[in-house]
Scaffold this active site. Structure first.
Site, PDB file in Angstrom:
ATOM      1  N   ASP A 202      38.287  18.288  18.466  1.00  0.00           N
ATOM      2  CA  ASP A 202      38.278  19.634  19.059  1.00  0.00           C
ATOM      3  C   ASP A 202      39.663  19.251  19.899  1.00  0.00           C
ATOM      4  O   ASP A 202      39.936  18.213  20.715  1.00  0.00           O
ATOM      5  CB  ASP A 202      37.307  20.074  19.980  1.00  0.00           C
ATOM      6  CG  ASP A 202      37.929  21.353  20.696  1.00  0.00           C
ATOM      7  OD1 ASP A 202      37.746  22.387  19.984  1.00  0.00           O
ATOM      8  OD2 ASP A 202      38.068  21.371  21.964  1.00  0.00           O
ATOM      9  N   GLU A 228      41.825  18.450  15.347  1.00  0.00           N
ATOM     10  CA  GLU A 228      42.097  20.019  15.247  1.00  0.00           C
ATOM     11  C   GLU A 228      43.679  19.922  15.876  1.00  0.00           C
ATOM     12  O   GLU A 228      43.680  19.851  17.117  1.00  0.00           O
ATOM     13  CB  GLU A 228      41.345  20.972  15.826  1.00  0.00           C
ATOM     14  CG  GLU A 228      41.654  22.300  15.568  1.00  0.00           C
ATOM     15  CD  GLU A 228      41.730  22.925  16.880  1.00  0.00           C
ATOM     16  OE1 GLU A 228      41.469  22.587  18.213  1.00  0.00           O
ATOM     17  OE2 GLU A 228      41.574  24.149  16.713  1.00  0.00           O
TER      18      GLU A 228
HETATM   19  C1  LM2 Z   1      39.680  24.406  20.573  1.00  0.00           C
HETATM   20  N1  LM2 Z   1      40.031  23.655  19.735  1.00  0.00           N
HETATM   21  O1  LM2 Z   1      41.391  23.112  20.297  1.00  0.00           O
HETATM   22  C2  LM2 Z   1      38.406  25.223  20.145  1.00  0.00           C
HETATM   23  O2  LM2 Z   1      38.446  25.337  18.654  1.00  0.00           O
HETATM   24  C3  LM2 Z   1      38.359  26.524  20.575  1.00  0.00           C
HETATM   25  O3  LM2 Z   1      37.262  27.370  20.246  1.00  0.00           O
HETATM   26  C4  LM2 Z   1      38.248  26.306  22.234  1.00  0.00           C
HETATM   27  O4  LM2 Z   1      38.228  27.227  23.097  1.00  0.00           O
HETATM   28  C5  LM2 Z   1      39.205  25.167  22.715  1.00  0.00           C
HETATM   29  N2  LM2 Z   1      39.750  24.401  21.589  1.00  0.00           N
HETATM   30  C6  LM2 Z   1      38.801  24.473  23.774  1.00  0.00           C
HETATM   31  O5  LM2 Z   1      37.733  23.692  23.523  1.00  0.00           O
HETATM   32  C7  LM2 Z   1      37.262  28.218  23.147  1.00  0.00           C
HETATM   33  C8  LM2 Z   1      37.666  29.520  23.453  1.00  0.00           C
HETATM   34  C9  LM2 Z   1      38.482  29.991  24.750  1.00  0.00           C
HETATM   35  C10 LM2 Z   1      37.299  29.401  25.828  1.00  0.00           C
HETATM   36  C11 LM2 Z   1      37.108  27.927  25.568  1.00  0.00           C
HETATM   37  C12 LM2 Z   1      36.163  27.348  26.523  1.00  0.00           C
HETATM   38  O6  LM2 Z   1      38.766  30.130  22.404  1.00  0.00           O
HETATM   39  O7  LM2 Z   1      38.495  31.381  24.946  1.00  0.00           O
HETATM   40  O8  LM2 Z   1      37.602  29.746  27.128  1.00  0.00           O
HETATM   41  O9  LM2 Z   1      36.858  27.758  24.230  1.00  0.00           O
HETATM   42  O10 LM2 Z   1      34.874  28.120  26.637  1.00  0.00           O
HETATM   43  C13 LM2 Z   1      36.792  30.673  28.020  1.00  0.00           C
HETATM   44  C14 LM2 Z   1      37.387  31.717  28.183  1.00  0.00           C
HETATM   45  C15 LM2 Z   1      38.677  31.946  28.701  1.00  0.00           C
HETATM   46  C16 LM2 Z   1      38.513  31.169  30.103  1.00  0.00           C
HETATM   47  C17 LM2 Z   1      38.053  29.840  29.963  1.00  0.00           C
HETATM   48  C18 LM2 Z   1      37.931  29.019  31.125  1.00  0.00           C
HETATM   49  O11 LM2 Z   1      37.350  32.490  27.017  1.00  0.00           O
HETATM   50  O12 LM2 Z   1      39.121  33.433  29.033  1.00  0.00           O
HETATM   51  O13 LM2 Z   1      39.926  31.062  30.598  1.00  0.00           O
HETATM   52  O14 LM2 Z   1      36.727  29.872  29.289  1.00  0.00           O
HETATM   53  O15 LM2 Z   1      36.965  29.846  31.901  1.00  0.00           O
HETATM   54  C19 LM2 Z   1      40.256  31.429  32.084  1.00  0.00           C
END
Ligand code: LM2
Ligand code: CA
Length: 477
Positions: A202, A228
């Site tokens: 990731d 990725e």
């Molecule tokens: C990836 N690939 O490089 C994953 O495929 C992706 O799904 C992950 O993001 C990302 N890297 C980090 O591992 C997801 C999602 C984000 C989410 C993060 C962490 O797309 O939106 O962020 O996981 O859970 C979330 C909130 C975001 C916030 C963050 C920190 O959606 O709004 O940002 O947590 O609190 C302030």
């Protein structure tokens, strides 16, 4: 680490997004029958739990590691080990989604295995505490090597920011140091020793290639590694920086293919005749390819512009082309339905994921759609065969064979197309595997609804109407 091996000539992986280990274990025998080589599973490590988020228990909580204890929303360590051994016995490999760039966001809480966590200060590396690893403040990148004022990645043109600062605020591990490397390597080696065959790395773009090389180099057991890297052009970090260490996700593939299928952005199906390196993609032997993934199907991670299960007719066309065309290691997506892009999988009010019931409205199970799994069968039958007998009408109708093993015809015109083709196939009767609805490929237990006769010269006449449910015909030996 770029090589993978599959049993019985199976050559396609499936991402069973958010499935529980118990459900994957009970499905592995069928996955083998359908022709799948391997399963990409959701991250198995301990993760943050956001019970009070709106909506509660979002899927992305699993991309916030708390420790490397293997207890997650998909099940505990015993269930994980049982899945690995059951699938290995069925000849199906397990690939682990490996989140090692970072730990949680800010705040504090209790993880899915009961460990406490603290994300510490928002601007400095002070106060971070992950006692079940353990990691403390010194294990995170900070002001000395992250050049942004916020501590976050604010500028994707700045390579030091992209790799040393915080991705959306996630606490960024100092993988230039031995101790954090040893911890993540220990996690990877633990699951290798349990029988895991490969890793999706990731957020590889957010880690230095040299640091990853050092982590991989200390592993024993020759795992398959695919990284990725979201490279859709326009940034200094490219997918090609990672190809010497393993395969890399080719994000340009699904975007361009979706455009061709939709006739969007000036593209058309006829342009696919040289789909691959000629389009500026990485080498096919380095690429993992997919129409959509769990991020971009919901507007995360480079999202927008890709076909998904929400547009089933075009989605089936895109998957049919991907599975028929010899470029990259294909990954089929298996989703749950959603309206809210943050919503987790079908579950009870406490965030316990439901058992999978394919086609019950919640679990979409694209990998079980006959138009997709029968094309997995075609892909496997044609491995190693070159594209031959390419035909197109200059626009939205195309056909090609794979040597003398398979033949595919797609018509996305607004009118019916009838054509006599050189199919490349030996003379005989062939059943269209797109329309044939058997429980097992190819067409076992089903009625053949579209057979053709290939004559001694290898030719056959085929029609696809613009009103057909699926504007695809596919035949293989
Ligand atoms: C990836 N690939 O490089 C994953 O495929 C992706 O799904 C992950 O993001 C990302 N890297 C980090 O591992 C997801 C999602 C984000 C989410 C993060 C962490 O797309 O939106 O962020 O996981 O859970 C979330 C909130 C975001 C916030 C963050 C920190 O959606 O709004 O940002 O947590 O609190 C302030
Ligand atoms: Ca990083």
């Amino acid at each position: 680490f770029g090589g993978y091996s599959c049993e019985d000539g199976r050559d396609v992986m499936v991402h069973l997004f958010e499935w529980k280990w118990s459900d994957i274990a009970s499905n592995c025998h069928r996955l083998a029958q359908l022709g799948y080589c391997a399963v990409q599973v959701s991250p198995p490590h301990e993760h943050a739990v956001y019970a009070n988020n709106d909506p509660p228990y979002p899927w992305w909580q699993r991309y916030q590691p708390v420790s490397y204890i293997v207890t997650s929303r998909s099940g505990d360590e015993a269930a994980f080990q049982n899945m690995v051994s059951t699938c290995n016995a069925a000849g199906v490999k397990i690939y682990v989604d490996t989140v090692i760039n970072h730990m949680t966001a800010g705040g504090s809480g209790t993880g899915s295995a009961g460990s406490s966590w603290n994300g510490g200060d928002d601007y400095t590396n002070i106060g971070q505490d992950y006692p079940s690893v353990p990691f403390g403040p010194g294990d995170f990148n900070g002001a000395d090597n992250c050049p942004s004022s916020s501590g976050n990645i604010d500028d994707y043109q700045n390579v030091d920011q992209v790799r040393n600062c915080r991705l959306v605020g996630l606490r960024d591990l100092r993988l230039g140091d031995d101790y954090p490397r040893d911890m993540v390597r220990g996690y990877m080696q633990k699951v290798i020793d349990w029988g895991v065959a490969g890793f999706r790395i990731d957020a590889a773009k957010h880690m230095w290639p040299g640091d990853l090389g050092s982590i991989y180099g200390g592993l024993s057991g020759s795992p398959f590694i695919y990284q990725e890297v979201i490279d859709q052009g326009g940034e200094p970090i490219t997918a090609g920086e990672y190809t010497s260490m393993g395969r890399v996700t080719e994000f340009k593939y699904g975007l361009s293919l979706s455009d061709c299928v939709r006739a969007a952005n000036g593209q058309k199906l006829a342009y696919l005749s040289n789909f691959g390196e000629d389009w500026g993609f990485i080498g096919g032997l380095s690429a993992v390819v997919f129409v959509d993934n769990h991020d971009n199907q919901r507007g995360h991670g480079g999202g927008g512009g890709v076909l998904t299960h929400k547009e089933p007719r075009d989605y089936k066309v895109a998957n049919a082309f991907m599975l028929a065309w010899p470029y990259g290691y294909p990954r089929v997506m298996s989703s749950y339905s959603f309206e809210n892009a943050d919503a987790g999988p079908p579950s009870d009010g406490s965030g316990n994921t439901n058992d999978v019931q394919c086609f019950d409205g919640d679990w979409v199970c694209e990998h079980e759609w006959r138009q997709i799994h029968n094309m997995v069968g075609l892909h496997n039958a044609a491995v190693g065969e070159p594209v031959a007998n390419w035909w197109d009408n200059g626009n939205m109708a195309i056909a090609f064979s794979r040597g003398a093993k398979a033949f595919v015809f797609i018509n996305k015109e607004e009118f019916s197309v009838t054509q006599t083709f050189q199919t490349g196939l030996p003379a005989g009767e062939y059943c269209d595997v797109i329309s044939c609805d058997g429980n097992l490929p190819p067409c076992t237990g089903g009625e053949c609804l579209g057979s053709i006769s290939v004559d001694d010269a290898g030719t056959a006449t085929v029609t696809i109407s613009n009103t057909d449910t699926d504007p695809i015909r596919a035949y293989h030996v």
